[in-house]
Design a protein around this motif. Structure first.
Motif, short mmCIF file in Angstrom:
data_model
loop_
_atom_site.label_atom_id
_atom_site.label_comp_id
_atom_site.label_asym_id
_atom_site.label_seq_id
_atom_site.Cartn_x
_atom_site.Cartn_y
_atom_site.Cartn_z
N ARG A 74 0.77 -1.17 -0.05
CA ARG A 74 -0.10 -0.16 -0.11
C ARG A 74 0.94 1.19 -0.25
O ARG A 74 0.24 2.34 -0.34
N ASN A 75 2.15 1.24 0.28
CA ASN A 75 3.07 2.55 0.28
C ASN A 75 3.93 2.62 -0.91
O ASN A 75 4.76 3.21 -0.96
N LEU A 76 3.73 1.92 -1.84
CA LEU A 76 4.59 1.77 -3.17
C LEU A 76 4.12 3.10 -3.74
O LEU A 76 2.94 3.56 -4.07
N VAL A 77 5.20 3.58 -4.15
CA VAL A 77 5.13 4.84 -4.95
C VAL A 77 5.62 4.65 -6.55
O VAL A 77 4.89 5.25 -7.32
N VAL A 78 6.60 3.63 -6.68
CA VAL A 78 7.09 3.18 -7.96
C VAL A 78 6.86 1.70 -8.05
O VAL A 78 7.67 1.12 -7.20
N LEU A 79 6.28 1.06 -9.05
CA LEU A 79 6.25 -0.39 -9.46
C LEU A 79 6.58 -0.49 -11.01
O LEU A 79 5.89 -0.03 -11.90
N SER A 80 7.75 -0.97 -10.82
CA SER A 80 8.44 -1.19 -12.41
C SER A 80 8.65 -2.48 -12.77
O SER A 80 9.39 -3.15 -12.19
N LEU A 81 7.89 -3.11 -13.86
CA LEU A 81 7.91 -4.37 -14.27
C LEU A 81 8.23 -4.44 -15.66
O LEU A 81 8.01 -5.67 -16.38
N THR A 82 8.89 -3.40 -16.52
CA THR A 82 8.88 -3.54 -17.88
C THR A 82 9.86 -4.54 -18.27
O THR A 82 10.46 -5.14 -17.70
N SER A 83 9.34 -4.98 -19.54
CA SER A 83 10.30 -5.86 -20.51
C SER A 83 10.34 -7.28 -19.63
O SER A 83 11.25 -7.78 -19.47
N ASN A 84 9.25 -7.79 -19.27
CA ASN A 84 8.84 -9.32 -18.92
C ASN A 84 8.05 -9.98 -19.57
O ASN A 84 7.71 -9.87 -20.72
N SER A 85 7.77 -11.38 -19.16
CA SER A 85 6.52 -11.86 -19.70
C SER A 85 5.18 -12.13 -18.90
O SER A 85 4.75 -13.18 -18.96
N ILE A 86 5.06 -10.96 -18.01
CA ILE A 86 3.72 -11.18 -17.34
C ILE A 86 2.56 -11.32 -17.86
O ILE A 86 2.55 -10.44 -18.79
N SER A 87 1.73 -12.12 -17.62
CA SER A 87 0.47 -12.41 -18.35
C SER A 87 -0.89 -12.18 -17.46
O SER A 87 -0.94 -11.60 -16.44
N ASP A 88 -1.97 -12.38 -17.99
CA ASP A 88 -3.27 -12.23 -17.45
C ASP A 88 -3.41 -10.82 -17.35
O ASP A 88 -2.76 -9.75 -17.32
N PRO A 89 -4.82 -10.44 -16.99
CA PRO A 89 -5.17 -8.94 -16.71
C PRO A 89 -4.62 -8.08 -15.59
O PRO A 89 -3.87 -9.02 -14.72
N ILE A 90 -4.48 -6.96 -16.00
CA ILE A 90 -4.07 -6.17 -14.62
C ILE A 90 -5.16 -6.25 -13.62
O ILE A 90 -6.18 -6.05 -13.80
N PRO A 91 -4.60 -6.66 -12.11
CA PRO A 91 -5.59 -6.92 -11.14
C PRO A 91 -6.31 -5.73 -10.52
O PRO A 91 -5.66 -4.50 -10.97
N PHE A 105 3.47 3.65 -12.44
CA PHE A 105 3.03 2.09 -12.89
C PHE A 105 3.63 1.79 -14.32
O PHE A 105 3.30 2.08 -15.23
N ASP A 106 4.55 0.97 -14.34
CA ASP A 106 5.40 0.48 -15.41
C ASP A 106 5.19 -0.86 -15.96
O ASP A 106 6.20 -1.83 -15.19
N VAL A 107 4.54 -1.38 -16.85
CA VAL A 107 4.70 -2.51 -17.30
C VAL A 107 4.70 -2.78 -18.77
O VAL A 107 4.40 -3.69 -19.50
N PHE A 108 5.54 -1.57 -19.23
CA PHE A 108 5.89 -1.92 -20.51
C PHE A 108 6.36 -3.15 -21.09
O PHE A 108 7.56 -3.87 -20.65
N SER A 109 5.74 -3.68 -22.21
CA SER A 109 6.39 -4.82 -22.90
C SER A 109 6.31 -5.89 -22.19
O SER A 109 7.31 -6.47 -21.78
N ASN A 110 5.12 -6.33 -21.75
CA ASN A 110 4.67 -7.93 -21.28
C ASN A 110 3.82 -8.44 -22.02
O ASN A 110 3.57 -8.08 -23.34
N ARG A 111 2.99 -9.50 -21.44
CA ARG A 111 1.72 -10.10 -22.11
C ARG A 111 0.70 -9.77 -21.31
O ARG A 111 -0.25 -10.77 -21.26
#
Length: 804
Positions: A201-218, A230-236
């Motif tokens: 709950r205290n996250l200010v930055v969550l960066s997961l760019t260029s992975n293979s994360i799938s399914d919908p954004i929760p 919030f950075d999920v650039f280039s995933n699935r």
């Protein structure tokens, strides 16, 4: 008593003064805590330090002055450890003695795939932990969840597996304190776990760019009320965009580009995002559904919606983005004319990409254009080129439209005025190809001296290449194909020494091929001079182009023999070296300019861009080339396409043609080649196009899966037999088993041997027939002699083959 106090006071003053003097004189220069100094020395022993970065870590030094160490200036305790770049080995648990350590930076090292040591979870004072790009793999230890003071964790550029496992191992008190979590460029897969994500709950930055994360954004993303990036650039990621993102009141940066998201996005998704500044959402299949009167609650600096469905008109709310400087709405089904408000609005932009839409009409005249990138390509804009008064346009792409008329005013003058010469020092790309432009290429290219790319292909330009082309000393790519240009190539062109790709095909250029090509264009990878009027011999100086991977000289009037030194084309013969020049790809964010080449292979034309660096092609077809095919060409084992058709080549197909194992297309048709097909041709297992028709070839077609799968038209108008042709082979067409065809000049070797060998052969023949000739008329002896003769002939044949 009073005197006693005075004495004590004097003593204290003297002690304090002497202590201060001693400190200033360096007697107390050991600020570093001794236990921590020994811990660091122990830590160093297990490290590999090939660059000797830690050379000042020694027994006698103050650790607070060592490379990468930051101490508390009062207590001497080690607070920060910054050891980035080129270290390896192991991480010694002696770090546990650094009980005040709050910043540990081990980024850009190589720890050889080891797991993050679990003891790091016992460094209770850690606030910032950066282990990015350091060769860690395996499971992230759950002990990291014990770091209750941790605010920032960067584990990017390593090798982890499930994103749910990573988040689960960070649970604990870390969840309540962590503000920045970066897991970019790992191999993370699986889904973002809804129940876990909501705990941070205290996250200010969550960066997961260029992975293979799938399914919908929760949906739980909306619970991260302090989230700013919030950075999920280039995933699935797939499915629709959750409406809960509208609850992220502090969100400033939202990067979801290049995923598999789909569905509708409405004003509900942006209801409370009042702080949003950068929205990067290109490369998804999302549709924007907002009312025409919608007023966004945010003011954006950057808006990237490439590949969305925005049409049929450019959304009106964009004009209300008064600080927007970067607008990218390529391939968004926008059609019609640009709205009238766009003229004034566009003056605030630094970056504009509205390519790949169905926009038409004249482009609005603009008072100011401070663009760094200006991309109108692949629309239906017409009329004259839009006046570009500014000299700051770095990348200008107007290709694939219906612009017409001369380009002289556009390139030479500001505001169309002959007294205001243009000076475009910042321009790096100018692409005007595939339009209806005409007239001559103006001789004012010295005004564009920083150009790296000049593309004017597929227009109606006439005249010669201007001499001012030689001022483009930074030029990497020159495309002038398919115009009506003529004359000889100007000698000034040899000043463009950085050229990688030159395509002058389908024009009316004439004269001899310049010898200086080989000396001046040492980095050249692609040279296409096909479909012109060049004549004379091919200069052997071309063989100096060691990086050349594509050479097209087809459809000219070239004569003479194919230079044997063509076998020295290094990039066609060996695997590409990492230091070789690469194809041009200039990118800014999600905008890319890819180099391309239009080539003929397998009887069809192909345009290569993304895969251009992998293409290796040699096309000398439709000329007047004479002589034999040099055996040296078979050294070019990386060739994928070889076309020597429609020349006057003689002799046999080189016996080692099978060495060119990557050939996919081979065209030797319409020459005067003779002899049998070399058996090695059967080993060309990638061959999908072969044309040997209209020659004087004879004998059996070698057997292989590839050759027999080809159409019979590949072999017609020869004297060939066997599948895939319907003509069966006779006994005389059979080759001795296991013997490969020798090239024509070797066949003549037997007749060119010394007089001794010829005399020996004749003597043997005369003696043999004198003794045994009469026996042949006696039937029993005849049978025996024929058997002996067969054995002798076969033995003699094998000796001759082995000897010669």
């Amino acid at each position: 008593m009073e005197n006693s106090n005075s004495v004590v006071m004097v003593f204290l003053i003297i002690f304090a003064t002497s202590s201060a003097i001693s400190f200033c004189n360096g007697n107390l220069d050991m600020l570093c805590n001794e236990n921590e100094r020994q811990a660091l020395l122990t830590f160093k022993q297990d490290l590999k330090d090939p660059m000797n970065q830690l050379s000042n870590w020694d027994e006698s030094g103050d650790c607070c002055n060592w490379t990468g160490i930051v101490c508390n200036k009062t207590t001497g305790h080690v607070l920060e450890l910054h050891l980035a770049n080129n270290l390896g080995g192991k991480i010694n648990p002696s770090l546990l003695n650094l009980t005040y350590l709050n910043y540990l930076d081990l980024t850009m090292n190589d720890f050889g795939g080891i797991q993050i040591p679990s003891f790091i979870g016992s460094l209770k004072s850690l606030i910032n932990l950066d282990l990015s790009n350091s060769g860690f793999t395996g499971i992230i230890p759950h002990q990291l969840g014990n770091l209750c003071m941790l605010k920032q964790l960067d584990l990017s550029d390593n090798n982890y597996a499930l994103v749910s496992e990573v988040l689960a191992n960070l649970s604990g008190c870390t969840v309540n304190s962590l503000e920045i979590l970066e897991l970019d460029r790992n191999q993370l897969s699986g889904q973002l776990p809804d129940e876990l994500l909501g705990q941070f709950r205290n996250l200010v930055v969550l960066s997961l760019t260029s992975n293979s994360i799938s399914d919908p954004i929760p949906e739980s993303l909306g619970k991260l009320s302090h989230l700013q990036m919030f950075d999920v650039f280039s995933n699935r990621l797939n499915g629709s965009l959750p409406e809960s993102i509208g609850q992220l009141a502090e969100l400033q940066i939202f990067y979801i580009s290049f995923n598999l998201l789909e569905g509708e996005v409405s004003d509900i998704h942006f209801a409370n995002i009042t702080s949003l500044e950068d929205l990067y959402a290109s490369g998804n299949s999302l549709t924007l559904k907002t009312s025409p009167a919608w007023l966004p609650p945010f003011q954006l600096h950057s808006l990237h919606l490439n590949s969305w469905n925005l049409g049929p008109e450019l959304p009106q709310w964009i004009q209300r983005q008064t600080v927007l400087s970067d607008l990218r709405v390529s391939n968004t089904s926008i059609s019609g004319r640009l709205p009238t408000w766009f003229k004034n609005f566009s003056a605030q932009l630094d970056f504009l990409n509205i390519s790949c839409n169905q926009l038409y009409g004249e482009f609005p005249v603009m008072i100011s254009l401070p663009y760094s990138v200006f991309d109108l390509s692949s629309n239906q804009f017409s009329g004259s080129l839009p006046p570009i008064p500014s000299t700051n346009v770095g990348i200008l792409d107007l290709s694939n439209n219906l612009f017409s008329g001369s380009i002289t005013d556009f390139m030479c003058y500001l505001n169309g005025g002959p007294n205001m010469l243009r000076k475009s020092d910042n321009s790096s790309i100018l692409s005007l190809g595939n339009n209806l432009l005409s007239g001559e290429i103006p001789n004012c290219l010295m005004n564009w001296n920083n150009l790296m790319v000049l593309h004017l292909e597929n227009n109606n330009f006439v005249g010669r290449i201007p001499s001012s082309m030689g001022y483009l000393s930074n030029l990497r790519s020159l495309h002038l194909r398919n115009n009506n240009l003529s004359g000889e190539l100007p000698s000034s062109l040899q000043n463009c020494k950085l050229l990688l790709n030159v395509d002058l095909s389908a024009n009316k250029f004439g004269g001899r091929l310049p010898q200086w090509f080989g000396a001046s264009f040492s980095n050249l990878s692609v040279l296409n001079l096909g479909s012109n009027n060049f004549h004379g011999d091919i200069p052997p100086e071309l063989c100096n182009l060691k990086y050349l991977r594509i050479l097209v000289l087809s459809h000219n009037q070239l004569s003479g023999e194919i230079p044997r030194c063509f076998g020295n084309f290094t990039a066609m013969a060996i695997l590409q070296n990492s230091s070789d020049p690469t194809s041009i790809m200039i990118s800014t964010g999600d905008w890319q300019f890819l180099e391309n080449a239009l080539l003929t292979s397998k009887g069809r034309q192909f345009e290569y861009s993304t895969l251009l660096k992998l293409v290796v092609n040699l096309d000398l077809s439709d000329n007047n080339l004479l002589g034999k095919i040099p055996e040296e060409l078979t050294r070019l084992v990386r060739l994928q396409s070889l076309n020597l058709s429609m020349n006057r080549l003689i002799g046999q197909i080189p016996s080692k043609i099978g060495d060119m194992g990557l050939l996919e297309s081979l065209d030797l048709s319409r020459n005067q080649l003779s002899g049998q097909l070399p058996p090695s041709i059967a080993s060309l297992s990638f061959l999908s196009h072969l044309n040997l028709s209209y020659n004087n070839l004879s004998g059996r077609i070698p057997t292989s899966t590839q050759l027999q799968s080809l159409d019979g038209s590949s072999f017609i108008v020869n004297q060939l037999c066997g599948p895939p042709l319907a003509q069966n082979c006779s006994e005389s067409d059979r080759m001795p088993p296991g013997v490969e065809e020798e090239e024509e000049d070797r066949e003549g070797n037997l007749l060119e041997q010394s007089g001794f060998h010829l005399s020996l052969g004749l003597g043997f023949a005369i003696g043999f027939w004198t003794v045994l000739g009469s026996l042949l008329f006696n039937t029993p002896w005849s049978i025996v002699c024929h058997r002996l003769l067969d054995i002798a002939v076969l033995k003699l044949y094998s000796i001759i083959v082995e000897y010669f």
